[in-house]
Write a protein that holds these residues in place. Sequence first.
Motif, PDB file in Angstrom:
ATOM      1  N   ARG A 275      12.979  26.052  46.578  1.00  0.00           N
ATOM      2  CA  ARG A 275      11.981  25.345  45.761  1.00  0.00           C
ATOM      3  C   ARG A 275      11.343  26.243  44.718  1.00  0.00           C
ATOM      4  O   ARG A 275      11.083  25.815  43.599  1.00  0.00           O
ATOM      5  N   ALA A 276      11.092  27.486  45.062  1.00  0.00           N
ATOM      6  CA  ALA A 276      10.484  28.417  44.107  1.00  0.00           C
ATOM      7  C   ALA A 276      11.477  28.832  43.021  1.00  0.00           C
ATOM      8  O   ALA A 276      11.074  29.294  41.962  1.00  0.00           O
ATOM      9  N   ARG A 277      12.763  28.626  43.265  1.00  0.00           N
ATOM     10  CA  ARG A 277      13.795  29.009  42.307  1.00  0.00           C
ATOM     11  C   ARG A 277      14.238  27.838  41.440  1.00  0.00           C
ATOM     12  O   ARG A 277      15.170  27.957  40.661  1.00  0.00           O
ATOM     13  N   ALA A 278      13.588  26.667  41.602  1.00  0.00           N
ATOM     14  CA  ALA A 278      14.026  25.451  40.913  1.00  0.00           C
ATOM     15  C   ALA A 278      13.081  25.074  39.778  1.00  0.00           C
ATOM     16  O   ALA A 278      11.870  25.298  39.851  1.00  0.00           O
ATOM     17  N   ARG A 279      13.677  24.501  38.726  1.00  0.00           N
ATOM     18  CA  ARG A 279      12.908  23.887  37.634  1.00  0.00           C
ATOM     19  C   ARG A 279      13.406  22.459  37.503  1.00  0.00           C
ATOM     20  O   ARG A 279      14.611  22.224  37.471  1.00  0.00           O
TER      21      ARG A 279
ATOM     22  N   GLY B 140      22.682  19.444  42.562  1.00  0.00           N
ATOM     23  CA  GLY B 140      23.214  18.100  42.384  1.00  0.00           C
ATOM     24  C   GLY B 140      22.540  17.089  43.292  1.00  0.00           C
ATOM     25  O   GLY B 140      22.168  15.987  42.861  1.00  0.00           O
ATOM     26  N   GLY B 141      22.358  17.454  44.546  1.00  0.00           N
ATOM     27  CA  GLY B 141      21.681  16.563  45.485  1.00  0.00           C
ATOM     28  C   GLY B 141      20.234  16.324  45.113  1.00  0.00           C
ATOM     29  O   GLY B 141      19.713  15.203  45.221  1.00  0.00           O
TER      30      GLY B 141
ATOM     31  N   GLY C 108      15.962  12.888  42.892  1.00  0.00           N
ATOM     32  CA  GLY C 108      14.927  12.643  41.895  1.00  0.00           C
ATOM     33  C   GLY C 108      15.180  11.370  41.109  1.00  0.00           C
ATOM     34  O   GLY C 108      14.261  10.582  40.843  1.00  0.00           O
ATOM     35  N   ALA C 109      16.439  11.141  40.737  1.00  0.00           N
ATOM     36  CA  ALA C 109      16.785   9.930  39.996  1.00  0.00           C
ATOM     37  C   ALA C 109      16.583   8.682  40.851  1.00  0.00           C
ATOM     38  O   ALA C 109      16.102   7.656  40.366  1.00  0.00           O
ATOM     39  N   LEU C 110      16.928   8.769  42.128  1.00  0.00           N
ATOM     40  CA  LEU C 110      16.709   7.627  43.019  1.00  0.00           C
ATOM     41  C   LEU C 110      15.215   7.343  43.196  1.00  0.00           C
ATOM     42  O   LEU C 110      14.799   6.181  43.245  1.00  0.00           O
ATOM     43  N   ALA C 111      14.413   8.392  43.288  1.00  0.00           N
ATOM     44  CA  ALA C 111      12.965   8.203  43.380  1.00  0.00           C
ATOM     45  C   ALA C 111      12.438   7.539  42.114  1.00  0.00           C
ATOM     46  O   ALA C 111      11.598   6.637  42.167  1.00  0.00           O
ATOM     47  N   LEU C 112      12.948   7.959  40.969  1.00  0.00           N
ATOM     48  CA  LEU C 112      12.547   7.372  39.695  1.00  0.00           C
ATOM     49  C   LEU C 112      12.923   5.893  39.639  1.00  0.00           C
ATOM     50  O   LEU C 112      12.121   5.054  39.220  1.00  0.00           O
ATOM     51  N   ALA C 113      14.125   5.572  40.091  1.00  0.00           N
ATOM     52  CA  ALA C 113      14.578   4.177  40.090  1.00  0.00           C
ATOM     53  C   ALA C 113      13.726   3.311  41.005  1.00  0.00           C
ATOM     54  O   ALA C 113      13.507   2.134  40.730  1.00  0.00           O
ATOM     55  N   GLY C 114      13.216   3.909  42.079  1.00  0.00           N
ATOM     56  CA  GLY C 114      12.377   3.170  43.023  1.00  0.00           C
ATOM     57  C   GLY C 114      10.908   3.156  42.649  1.00  0.00           C
ATOM     58  O   GLY C 114      10.082   2.669  43.410  1.00  0.00           O
TER      59      GLY C 114
ATOM     60  N   GLY D  66      10.610  13.830  44.568  1.00  0.00           N
ATOM     61  CA  GLY D  66      11.874  13.465  45.207  1.00  0.00           C
ATOM     62  C   GLY D  66      12.885  14.592  45.136  1.00  0.00           C
ATOM     63  O   GLY D  66      13.563  14.892  46.118  1.00  0.00           O
ATOM     64  N   ALA D  67      12.976  15.212  43.979  1.00  0.00           N
ATOM     65  CA  ALA D  67      13.920  16.319  43.812  1.00  0.00           C
ATOM     66  C   ALA D  67      13.495  17.523  44.655  1.00  0.00           C
ATOM     67  O   ALA D  67      14.323  18.128  45.338  1.00  0.00           O
ATOM     68  N   ARG D  68      12.219  17.874  44.619  1.00  0.00           N
ATOM     69  CA  ARG D  68      11.738  19.028  45.409  1.00  0.00           C
ATOM     70  C   ARG D  68      11.912  18.792  46.899  1.00  0.00           C
ATOM     71  O   ARG D  68      12.239  19.710  47.650  1.00  0.00           O
ATOM     72  N   GLY D  69      11.694  17.548  47.327  1.00  0.00           N
ATOM     73  CA  GLY D  69      11.851  17.221  48.742  1.00  0.00           C
ATOM     74  C   GLY D  69      13.282  17.349  49.227  1.00  0.00           C
ATOM     75  O   GLY D  69      13.526  17.528  50.416  1.00  0.00           O
ATOM     76  N   ALA D  70      14.245  17.261  48.317  1.00  0.00           N
ATOM     77  CA  ALA D  70      15.653  17.370  48.689  1.00  0.00           C
ATOM     78  C   ALA D  70      16.128  18.821  48.766  1.00  0.00           C
ATOM     79  O   ALA D  70      17.241  19.079  49.212  1.00  0.00           O
ATOM     80  N   LEU D  71      15.295  19.743  48.327  1.00  0.00           N
ATOM     81  CA  LEU D  71      15.670  21.161  48.340  1.00  0.00           C
ATOM     82  C   LEU D  71      15.124  21.851  49.587  1.00  0.00           C
ATOM     83  O   LEU D  71      14.002  21.572  50.010  1.00  0.00           O
TER      84      LEU D  71
END
Length: 93
Positions: A53-57, A24-25, A30-36, A43-48
Amino acid sequence: PAVLVAGLAAFQLLAVGYASVLAGGAAEAGALALAGGGDPRAGARGALPGWSRARARIDVRGGRVEVRLRPPSPLAALARELEIAATAAVEAP
């Protein structure tokens, strides 16, 4: 044996809950990075945290960022079945 199984089940439930919070975070970041005007995947990967990170899509479509995250589990098949998905959206720039 019953205590061990109960302990593993409790650990798995906690891991799924933690993965849900992380996903969720990351989707929101990622959405905030997109808005900016930035890179929503970065942005999403940086929050994990590093281990996840290797377990995320991460999927970006329009103003929507979806993060799928497999929780840690002693069984890989179980982690795939318990995959968590979180979505955040912004108005596309």
